[in-house]
Design an enzyme around this catalytic site. Structure first.
Site, PDB file in Angstrom:
ATOM      1  N   SER A 137      65.331  40.024  -8.184  1.00 41.70           N
ATOM      2  CA  SER A 137      65.574  40.501  -6.827  1.00 41.70           C
ATOM      3  C   SER A 137      64.543  41.586  -6.495  1.00 41.70           C
ATOM      4  CB  SER A 137      67.011  40.995  -6.690  1.00 41.70           C
ATOM      5  OG  SER A 137      67.371  41.147  -5.346  1.00 41.70           O
ATOM      6  N   ASP A 141      70.704  31.373  -1.147  1.00 42.77           N
ATOM      7  CA  ASP A 141      70.647  32.821  -1.361  1.00 42.77           C
ATOM      8  C   ASP A 141      70.571  33.559  -0.020  1.00 42.77           C
ATOM      9  OD1 ASP A 141      70.102  35.433  -2.129  1.00 42.77           O
ATOM     10  OD2 ASP A 141      68.653  34.869  -3.655  1.00 42.77           O
ATOM     11  N   HIS A 143      72.181  33.906  -4.896  1.00 39.64           N
ATOM     12  CA  HIS A 143      71.407  34.986  -5.483  1.00 39.64           C
ATOM     13  C   HIS A 143      71.647  35.143  -6.984  1.00 39.64           C
ATOM     14  CE1 HIS A 143      68.817  38.415  -4.855  1.00 39.64           C
ATOM     15  NE2 HIS A 143      69.658  39.227  -5.461  1.00 39.64           N
TER      16      HIS A 143
END
Length: 713
Positions: free
Chosen positions: A546, A632, A667
């Site tokens: 991320s 995501d 995610h």
């Protein structure tokens, strides 16, 4: 070697502040374009073909993971009234089972067990399953839970009668995270999302009525603020939290007055954050209104505004107060000092008297819990009851498995209730240490390391980093990581600026215009580990996800010679384009973290200087393993897809560069535990192969192989 897919180039020119940037792959944002899905599928096929020689190693690693994990297991039951609540897992099943049993009725899973929610049954027919809310009413008669079945973080909210076991007809969709019951169990409060995927409305649902009749009790119009709902441990108050990155507002409502008017504790002020817990005739407030590292204050329940916030623990530079947990006879303060997590205990009689009084805490009323290891992570655990003298904490370190400890707050005696089982392993063979690198500006950067005692000097090493949102990468134990350590790798965490390890200043000096410190700190840590003989350049792998994936991408552009392998999971690599687009989920809120490049040319210039996609150049890059999630909502799949395509276009050598996209997840990657272990086995195999440490043999010396998604397994 198979030929990598080459998506069509359809250049789009972005113009801001007199500057132009060309994006030849902007069309990959067209999610409904058949060519987009075809390209992602082609990338997956290429990844599988390129790494096909690792199939055996992946299988070997997966079986190692399973051999160390007690697959049928349960956590320590947590008392709440007449019940004990717990979760358990069953060998062969992907998801946990939430259950309860009457107090002292025997071992979890026994005849008196009541299953609240079997996530395996709830997930039948889906490739993905994640909970968003799980709330039992105060009387224990009702359960509210919500589920996401595609990784989009949009949930279907259901209610269940725990006396009959029947699902109620109330179904609300889509909702955001969280839910809370009123005291009378007649009302359920929940949130919904706006077009930018921001929780922005709070609703009141009366059980048994059509959701179309639900009442919206608050709409948060400021796009920088998220809305959340919860309930104090005392169960007397419902709490609506409204939080931006650098500002917050809390509204409260008595849980026994669900149709009443919500009260504002303190109106939002730029740069002022606070949170609230309830303790008898007072609220306890953690706030940064008097300094960046926060203080603990108290205020009367009948008038809790900021004019009545009186110090309990004054602000102290370098001692970051994180949160407060109130119990009937004690208060627990979570804080950070000297790069460690700590817990302080305050006896409730120290709060005797009018909460408006400014008397300091009595001598001896505040004490710290001490632990033997030099680096560790300690947190307040699952404590469901308010009126208790037992505090449950969670403790772990790089060498100590996750442990549940009960502490008698009256006597300080401790009972280890459970330590995460780790099978077929001698845990005494692992060592940990804290080292310090020096950044270019002289700042000392902590590094946490773990290795096996027979690791050869200078062997391979995997360096992990994050460094954003004041999120601290505190040392954690990983059963899955042992497969790396047993093959001669060391594992290290670079505690770079942008995280919160060393207080609020550590975060402030790694955000907005100072964001480049995050990347140069990581480079300094990597160089230190090579220069001091911990590893070699050819034996170094780096990893982040991320915002940590942005870190990896930025570092590779700064120093493509830094390492042999890089893993970038759901990486935020097209950062400038995303933060320039307010229509995308989360963007407006993100301006507090990165700056606003739409309005500020200086922010634009700084972001352009490090945004990984914009800075890919004609040079050699190391082997890169990137991941994405089609659903995501946090880092859009097209960011890593575009980045990988541009890397292949421009790199002059090195690689390979591969991309694995989860087409039915978001995610966090795969949701089932076995799927997550297989995913992690793939990452491990890539790293081991690239740094030449496979089949139990590390670079430079032989190390015999040993017999929780992500490295944190």
């Amino acid at each position: 070697m198979p030929t990598p897919p080459r998506p069509a180039q359809r250049p789009v020119v972005h113009r801001h502040h007199g500057d132009e940037r060309t994006d030849e792959y902007a069309w990959l944002r067209e999610r409904d374009n058949p060519a987009t899905l075809a390209h992602l599928e082609a990338e997956n096929a290429y990844t599988e073909q390129t790494l096909s020689h690792l199939e055996g190693l992946r299988g070997e690693l997966f079986e190692e993971f399973r051999s160390r994990i007690q697959e049928t297991d349960e956590d320590v039951p947590a008392r709440d009234g007449a019940w004990e609540y717990y979760t358990r897992t069953v060998e062969g099943l992907q998801y946990p089972i939430f259950a309860r049993q009457p107090l002292r009725s025997g071992k979890p899973g026994g005849a008196k067990e009541q299953v609240l929610l079997d996530c395996n049954q709830a997930a039948e027919g889906t490739e993905y399953f994640a909970l968003g809310a799980f709330a039992v009413s105060a009387a224990g008669r009702l359960l509210a839970y919500s589920a996401d079945t595609n990784g989009s973080e949009e949930f279907e909210l259901r209610a269940k009668d725990l006396q009959t076991g029947e699902l109620l007809p109330d179904v609300i969709t889509p909702t955001g995270y969280g839910a809370a019951w009123s005291a009378d169990e007649q009302y359920l409060f929940y949130t919904t999302l706006d077009a930018a995927h921001r929780p922005w409305k709070l609703w009141r649902h009366r059980l048994g009525t059509d959701p179309s009749e639900d009442v919206c009790v608050h709409t948060e119009s400021d796009e920088a603020f998220y809305l959340g709902i919860g309930r104090t441990r005392s169960r007397e108050w419902l709490v609506m939290g409204l939080h931006a990155t650098e500002s917050s507002e809390v509204r409260i409502l008595r849980a026994d007055d669900p149709e009443g008017d919500w009260r504002v504790v303190a109106g939002r002020r730029p740069g002022v954050e606070y949170s609230v817990d309830h303790h008898g005739d007072r609220f306890l407030i953690v706030t940064n209104d008097a300094g960046p590292d926060f203080r603990l204050a108290q205020a009367p329940v009948d008038d809790p505004g900021p004019d009545h916030w009186v110090d309990v623990i004054p602000h102290q530079q370098g001692v970051r107060i994180v949160s407060v947990d109130a119990f009937a006879r004690h208060v627990v303060v979570s804080l950070r000092e000297d790069g460690r997590t700590e817990l302080d205990i305050i006896a409730a009689d120290a709060f005797a008297g009018d909460p408006r009084d400014g008397a300091p805490l009595a001598a001896g009323s505040r004490r710290r819990l001490d632990f033997d290891e030099p680096i560790y992570t300690v947190d307040v655990g699952v404590n469901r009851e308010f009126d208790t003298s037992t505090l449950r904490i969670d403790y772990a370190s790089l060498t100590t498995p996750s442990s549940v400890i009960d502490i008698d707050l009256d006597t300080d005696s401790r009972e280890l209730r459970k330590q995460q089982p780790v099978l077929n392993v001698d845990l005494g063979r692992y060592r940990s240490a804290r080292e310090w690198a020096t950044a270019a500006d002289g700042t000392k950067i902590p590094i946490s390391l773990v290795w096996r005692d027979d690791r050869p000097a200078g062997g391979p090493l995997l360096l992990y980093g994050y460094g954003s949102y004041e999120h601290s990468m505190d040392p954690w134990f990983s059963t899955l990581r042992l497969s790396l350590l047993d093959r001669g790798l060391a594992f290290a965490i670079a505690h770079v600026r942008g995280g919160g390890e060393l207080g609020r200043a550590w975060y402030e000096h790694g955000k907005r215009l100072e964001k480049p410190n995050t990347f140069t700190d990581f480079v300094a840590c990597a160089d230190y580990l090579v220069e001091t003989g911990w590893t070699s350049r050819d034996g170094l792998a780096i990893r982040g996800g991320s915002a940590g994936g942005l870190l990896i991408g930025a570092v590779l552009n700064l120093r493509p010679d830094l390492c042999a392998a890089a893993v970038a999971e759901v990486p935020f690599v097209d950062a400038l384009t995303t933060i320039l687009d307010p229509s995308l989920p989360l963007t407006v809120r993100e301006w507090d973290e990165w700056g606003n490049p739409v309005e500020d040319p200086e922010v634009y210039a700084v972001m352009k200087s490090y945004a990984p996609f914009d800075n890919v150049a004609e040079r050699d890059y190391p082997a890169i393993y990137a991941t994405a999630g089609l659903n995501d909502p946090r880092v859009s799949y097209w960011e890593p897809a575009k980045w990988v395509a541009r890397l292949r276009d421009r790199m002059t050598g090195g690689g390979p560069v591969v991309l694995k996209t989860e087409l039915g997840a978001g995610h966090g990657g795969p949701s089932g535990r076995y799927d997550a272990w297989k995913d992690e086995a793939g990452v491990h195999a890539f790293v081991l192969d690239t740094v030449k440490a496979v089949n139990g043999v590390s670079a430079g010396a032989g190390v015999p192989a040993a017999d929780t998604g992500s490295d944190a397994g």
